[in-house]
Enzyme design. Structure first.
Site, PDB file in Angstrom:
ATOM      1  CB  ILE A  12      38.731  14.232  30.955  1.00 36.68           C
ATOM      2  CG1 ILE A  12      38.433  15.722  30.829  1.00 36.68           C
ATOM      3  CG2 ILE A  12      39.983  13.811  30.170  1.00 36.68           C
ATOM      4  CD1 ILE A  12      38.465  16.330  29.506  1.00 36.68           C
ATOM      5  CE  LYS A  84      34.572  20.205  34.624  1.00 32.65           C
ATOM      6  NZ  LYS A  84      34.331  19.666  33.331  1.00 32.65           N
ATOM      7  CB  SER A 124      44.653  23.405  32.391  1.00 29.06           C
ATOM      8  OG  SER A 124      44.057  24.447  31.660  1.00 29.06           O
ATOM      9  CE1 TYR A 150      40.905  23.799  36.625  1.00 29.68           C
ATOM     10  CE2 TYR A 150      41.378  25.579  35.094  1.00 29.68           C
ATOM     11  CZ  TYR A 150      41.248  24.243  35.351  1.00 29.68           C
ATOM     12  OH  TYR A 150      41.461  23.337  34.362  1.00 29.68           O
ATOM     13  CE  LYS A 154      43.580  21.220  36.573  1.00 28.45           C
ATOM     14  NZ  LYS A 154      43.388  19.797  36.909  1.00 28.45           N
ATOM     15  CG  LEU A 201      31.719  28.099  22.570  1.00 25.47           C
ATOM     16  CD1 LEU A 201      30.772  29.283  22.708  1.00 25.47           C
ATOM     17  CD2 LEU A 201      32.839  28.423  21.579  1.00 25.47           C
ATOM     18  CG  ASP A 294      37.326  34.745  28.208  1.00 21.26           C
ATOM     19  OD1 ASP A 294      37.673  33.909  29.056  1.00 21.26           O
ATOM     20  OD2 ASP A 294      36.250  34.685  27.583  1.00 21.26           O
TER      21      ASP A 294
HETATM   22  N1  UFG Z   1      32.594  31.769  25.124  1.00 25.08           N
HETATM   23  C1  UFG Z   1      31.512  32.528  24.723  1.00 25.08           C
HETATM   24  N2  UFG Z   1      30.315  32.284  25.320  1.00 25.08           N
HETATM   25  C2  UFG Z   1      30.128  31.347  26.291  1.00 25.08           C
HETATM   26  C3  UFG Z   1      31.244  30.577  26.694  1.00 25.08           C
HETATM   27  C4  UFG Z   1      32.467  30.823  26.096  1.00 25.08           C
HETATM   28  O1  UFG Z   1      31.632  33.394  23.855  1.00 25.08           O
HETATM   29  O2  UFG Z   1      29.008  31.192  26.802  1.00 25.08           O
HETATM   30  C5  UFG Z   1      33.884  31.970  24.459  1.00 25.08           C
HETATM   31  C6  UFG Z   1      35.008  32.420  25.392  1.00 25.08           C
HETATM   32  O3  UFG Z   1      35.040  33.824  25.515  1.00 25.08           O
HETATM   33  C7  UFG Z   1      36.229  31.838  24.672  1.00 25.08           C
HETATM   34  C8  UFG Z   1      35.701  30.559  24.018  1.00 25.08           C
HETATM   35  O4  UFG Z   1      34.300  30.723  23.935  1.00 25.08           O
HETATM   36  O5  UFG Z   1      36.650  32.715  23.655  1.00 25.08           O
HETATM   37  C9  UFG Z   1      35.991  29.299  24.809  1.00 25.08           C
HETATM   38  O6  UFG Z   1      35.529  29.468  26.152  1.00 25.08           O
HETATM   39  P1  UFG Z   1      35.445  28.251  27.169  1.00 25.08           P
HETATM   40  O7  UFG Z   1      34.869  28.779  28.444  1.00 25.08           O
HETATM   41  O8  UFG Z   1      34.775  27.089  26.553  1.00 25.08           O
HETATM   42  O9  UFG Z   1      36.967  27.850  27.346  1.00 25.08           O
HETATM   43  P2  UFG Z   1      38.197  28.718  27.877  1.00 25.08           P
HETATM   44  O10 UFG Z   1      39.179  28.737  26.763  1.00 25.08           O
HETATM   45  O11 UFG Z   1      37.802  29.999  28.444  1.00 25.08           O
HETATM   46  O12 UFG Z   1      38.615  27.825  29.100  1.00 25.08           O
HETATM   47  C10 UFG Z   1      39.326  26.668  28.920  1.00 25.08           C
HETATM   48  C11 UFG Z   1      39.027  25.667  30.018  1.00 25.08           C
HETATM   49  C12 UFG Z   1      39.528  26.144  31.350  1.00 25.08           C
HETATM   50  C13 UFG Z   1      40.940  26.626  31.228  1.00 25.08           C
HETATM   51  C14 UFG Z   1      41.049  27.654  30.128  1.00 25.08           C
HETATM   52  C15 UFG Z   1      42.419  28.202  29.908  1.00 25.08           C
HETATM   53  O13 UFG Z   1      37.654  25.426  30.127  1.00 25.08           O
HETATM   54  O14 UFG Z   1      39.488  25.063  32.243  1.00 25.08           O
HETATM   55  O15 UFG Z   1      40.649  27.035  28.913  1.00 25.08           O
HETATM   56  O16 UFG Z   1      43.274  27.190  29.453  1.00 25.08           O
HETATM   57  F1  UFG Z   1      41.326  27.206  32.387  1.00 25.08           F
END
Ligand code: UFG
Length: 337
Positions: A12, A84, A124, A150, A154, A201, A294
């Site tokens: 970022i 993070k 966040s 984490y 925040k 993701l 999640d």
């Molecule tokens: N997902 C998958 N496979 C992966 C990774 C993620 O299916 O390999 C899914 C997760 O279950 C979720 C979506 O993709 O449904 C997004 O996942 P991310 O890990 O990319 O993001 P998150 O929403 O879990 O996490 C983000 C930020 C964190 C923060 C969180 C909550 O990365 O820093 O939002 O606000 F804490």
């Protein structure tokens, strides 16, 4: 303004540095390079067409940070430095609390000593925990029932900033609650460079598309969402960077929280399809059980930022995928080459 950007070499930070420079601000990047590369700073300078003042220091170490910043003036700070990774924070809670909280405390003290009154903090959407409404606005409860250290750091830093403002009325701070940052600068020269296996993701999908990893694991397909996979609000990192600059340029004494998101939710499978389209490469996947902690859906109501900051997202998920692919395919090994 001359802006101290802590964590300015990170994902970022590097994009925010560039937008600051394009808006005519001077940038001082402070970073300890524990999860970032000096090559990012070199590329910001190349893209921005001028020099960045670089301070290499660990902000959580008050003596080191004070010594490193000796004689370096700044009018405002954007605080992005910190650890993070959600899963890592569960395994290493004391490290997360120490690094993230101490960095914020050291910065607030340094700002006070120097009479600096403008602060933008990288918060966040995680501070909302498992939200009961979607989209979420800033009036929803935050810092309640969070599931990982984490996220707690925040929420705690938001509180620390509010308490500091109460003691120091001239302080103006904005708490930017990011949703899911994705994409890269359209040049493909800077982008997200996760170390090891990506937790998030889009970088994972990008590594599958480029052939670095075989298959994506989709964490659950039985959520109460249209296709059963998790829904998130993906925001292009350039929109996010512009949000920081809009917030900085409008800071007034007080503390205000803003959601930085697009207001639109996309499912995991929608992101997979968008990336396949943008890259022209297949992204094979397996459905696996849900990931602990999640939630089904997290989408921003960005109206407050739209109205008060005069800011809104302008880039689509398709653009984010195209930009992410440009970065990934031209830098398959990240900054290391
Ligand atoms: N997902 C998958 N496979 C992966 C990774 C993620 O299916 O390999 C899914 C997760 O279950 C979720 C979506 O993709 O449904 C997004 O996942 P991310 O890990 O990319 O993001 P998150 O929403 O879990 O996490 C983000 C930020 C964190 C923060 C969180 C909550 O990365 O820093 O939002 O606000 F804490």
């Amino acid at each position: 303004m001359r802006v101290l950007l802590t964590g300015g070499a990170g994902y970022i930070g590097s994009h925010t540095a560039l937008v600051l420079m394009e808006r005519g601000h001077d940038v001082v990047v402070l970073d300890d390079f524990s999860n970032s590369s000096i090559e990012a700073v070199r590329r910001i300078e190349e893209l921005g067409g001028r020099a960045v003042q670089l301070v290499t220091a660990d902000l959580a170490d008050p003596a080191a940070a004070r010594a490193a910043l000796e004689g370096i003036d700044f009018d405002a700070a954007i605080h992005l430095a910190g650890l993070k990774a959600v899963g890592e924070s569960v395994a290493q809670p004391t490290r997360y609390y120490r690094v993230n909280i101490d960095s914020a405390l050291v910065l607030l003290d340094l700002m006070h000593e120097r009479g600096v009154t403008k602060l933008v903090f990288s918060s966040s959407a995680t501070v909302y925990g498992d939200p009961t409404v979607s989209p979420i606005d800033e009036s929803q409860p935050s810092g309640v029932g969070l599931t990982n250290p984490y996220g707690w750091t925040k929420a705690m830093i938001e509180q620390i900033i509010r308490d500091t403002r109460a003691a120091r009325p001239e302080l103006g701070a904005v708490l930017l609650r990011y949703f899911n940052p994705v994409g890269a600068h359209p040049s493909g020269r800077i982008g997200e460079d996760p170390s090891g296996i990506p937790n998030n993701l889009m970088p994972f999908i990008a590594q599958v598309a480029v052939g670095k990893r075989e298959r994506l694991s989709v964490f659950g397909d039985a959520y109460p969402t249209p296709d059963g996979t998790g829904v998130r609000d993906y925001i292009h990192v350039m929109d996010l960077a512009e949000g920081h600059v809009a917030a900085l340029e409008r800071i007034e004494p007080g503390v205000e929280a803003y959601n930085l998101g697009s207001g639109t939710g996309s499912s995991v499978l929608e992101v997979v399809r968008a990336f396949e389209q943008a890259s022209g490469r297949p992204v094979p996947y397996d459905i696996v059980p849900p990931r602990a902690g999640d939630v089904a859906e997290v989408v921003a109501d960005p109206s407050k930022a739209n109205e008060r900051l005069g800011w809104s997202t302008t880039r689509s998920l398709a653009e984010a995928c195209a930009d992410s692919w440009r970065w990934q395919s031209t830098n398959p090994g990240g900054y290391a080459g």
